[in-house]
Design a protein around this motif. Structure first.
Motif, PDB file in Angstrom:
ATOM      1  N   PHE A  53       0.815  -1.217   0.000  1.00  0.00           N
ATOM      2  CA  PHE A  53       0.000   0.000   0.000  1.00  0.00           C
ATOM      3  C   PHE A  53       0.848   1.268   0.000  1.00  0.00           C
ATOM      4  CE2 PHE A  53      -3.566  -2.735   1.592  1.00  0.00           C
ATOM      5  CZ  PHE A  53      -4.330  -2.570   0.450  1.00  0.00           C
ATOM      6  N   ILE A  54       2.024   1.221   0.604  1.00  0.00           N
ATOM      7  CA  ILE A  54       2.932   2.373   0.528  1.00  0.00           C
ATOM      8  C   ILE A  54       3.386   2.583  -0.918  1.00  0.00           C
ATOM      9  CG2 ILE A  54       5.231   3.214   1.167  1.00  0.00           C
ATOM     10  CD1 ILE A  54       4.763   1.883   3.911  1.00  0.00           C
ATOM     11  N   GLY A  55       3.731   1.505  -1.586  1.00  0.00           N
ATOM     12  CA  GLY A  55       4.112   1.604  -3.000  1.00  0.00           C
ATOM     13  C   GLY A  55       2.966   2.083  -3.867  1.00  0.00           C
ATOM     14  N   PHE A  56       1.748   1.616  -3.557  1.00  0.00           N
ATOM     15  CA  PHE A  56       0.575   2.059  -4.301  1.00  0.00           C
ATOM     16  C   PHE A  56       0.361   3.555  -4.133  1.00  0.00           C
ATOM     17  CE2 PHE A  56      -3.983   3.081  -3.962  1.00  0.00           C
ATOM     18  CZ  PHE A  56      -4.322   2.935  -5.288  1.00  0.00           C
ATOM     19  N   ALA A  57       0.486   4.055  -2.900  1.00  0.00           N
ATOM     20  CA  ALA A  57       0.278   5.484  -2.643  1.00  0.00           C
ATOM     21  C   ALA A  57       1.297   6.337  -3.392  1.00  0.00           C
ATOM     22  CB  ALA A  57       0.345   5.759  -1.143  1.00  0.00           C
ATOM     23  N   LEU A  58       2.550   5.903  -3.395  1.00  0.00           N
ATOM     24  CA  LEU A  58       3.577   6.673  -4.098  1.00  0.00           C
ATOM     25  C   LEU A  58       3.371   6.641  -5.611  1.00  0.00           C
ATOM     26  CD1 LEU A  58       6.714   5.614  -2.040  1.00  0.00           C
ATOM     27  CD2 LEU A  58       5.511   7.797  -1.967  1.00  0.00           C
ATOM     28  N   THR A  59       2.950   5.499  -6.124  1.00  0.00           N
ATOM     29  CA  THR A  59       2.710   5.392  -7.565  1.00  0.00           C
ATOM     30  C   THR A  59       1.485   6.203  -7.967  1.00  0.00           C
ATOM     31  OG1 THR A  59       3.657   3.183  -7.521  1.00  0.00           O
ATOM     32  CG2 THR A  59       2.365   3.762  -9.446  1.00  0.00           C
ATOM     33  N   GLU A  60       0.446   6.169  -7.162  1.00  0.00           N
ATOM     34  CA  GLU A  60      -0.780   6.907  -7.478  1.00  0.00           C
ATOM     35  C   GLU A  60      -0.555   8.413  -7.370  1.00  0.00           C
ATOM     36  OE1 GLU A  60      -4.486   6.969  -9.020  1.00  0.00           O
ATOM     37  OE2 GLU A  60      -3.217   5.211  -8.699  1.00  0.00           O
ATOM     38  N   ALA A  61       0.398   8.827  -6.523  1.00  0.00           N
ATOM     39  CA  ALA A  61       0.719  10.250  -6.423  1.00  0.00           C
ATOM     40  C   ALA A  61       1.233  10.782  -7.754  1.00  0.00           C
ATOM     41  CB  ALA A  61       1.744  10.481  -5.328  1.00  0.00           C
ATOM     42  N   LEU A  62       1.943   9.949  -8.504  1.00  0.00           N
ATOM     43  CA  LEU A  62       2.420  10.372  -9.826  1.00  0.00           C
ATOM     44  C   LEU A  62       1.251  10.670 -10.763  1.00  0.00           C
ATOM     45  CD1 LEU A  62       5.331   7.844 -10.391  1.00  0.00           C
ATOM     46  CD2 LEU A  62       5.512  10.258  -9.796  1.00  0.00           C
ATOM     47  N   ALA A  63       0.208   9.844 -10.698  1.00  0.00           N
ATOM     48  CA  ALA A  63      -0.956  10.068 -11.545  1.00  0.00           C
ATOM     49  C   ALA A  63      -1.681  11.347 -11.128  1.00  0.00           C
ATOM     50  CB  ALA A  63      -1.893   8.876 -11.474  1.00  0.00           C
ATOM     51  N   LEU A  64      -1.772  11.599  -9.836  1.00  0.00           N
ATOM     52  CA  LEU A  64      -2.445  12.821  -9.373  1.00  0.00           C
ATOM     53  C   LEU A  64      -1.654  14.070  -9.746  1.00  0.00           C
ATOM     54  CD1 LEU A  64      -3.706  11.610  -5.901  1.00  0.00           C
ATOM     55  CD2 LEU A  64      -5.011  11.892  -8.008  1.00  0.00           C
TER      56      LEU A  64
END
Length: 77
Positions: A53-64
């Protein structure tokens, strides 16, 4: 003048669509490998899930960030 703005908006939308491919692939890899790791070592599922979930949050931040940038750079025009 309005026609130029319409073209610029379309280009920004296409640019964001292309930029969303990277985080989409990244999220798929994160969850795919996370499920595989949990299947191999069920006793470490809690640690794997939290790191996933930490990796997901960091990856999704790129999309945002990618969805905000056309508005930031286009505001001055």
């Amino acid at each position: 003048m309005t026609q130029l703005a319409e073209v610029y908006g379309s280009v920004a939308s296409i640019g964001y669509g292309l930029a969303a491919i990277g985080p989409g692939i990244g999220v798929g890899l994160i969850f795919g490998n996370g499920v595989q790791a949990m299947a191999r070592q069920p006793e470490a599922a809690g640690l794997i899930r939290s790191n996933m979930f930490i990796g997901f949050a960091l990856t999704e931040a790129l999309a945002l960030i990618g969805i905000v940038m056309p508005f930031v750079f286009g505001a001055g025009k």
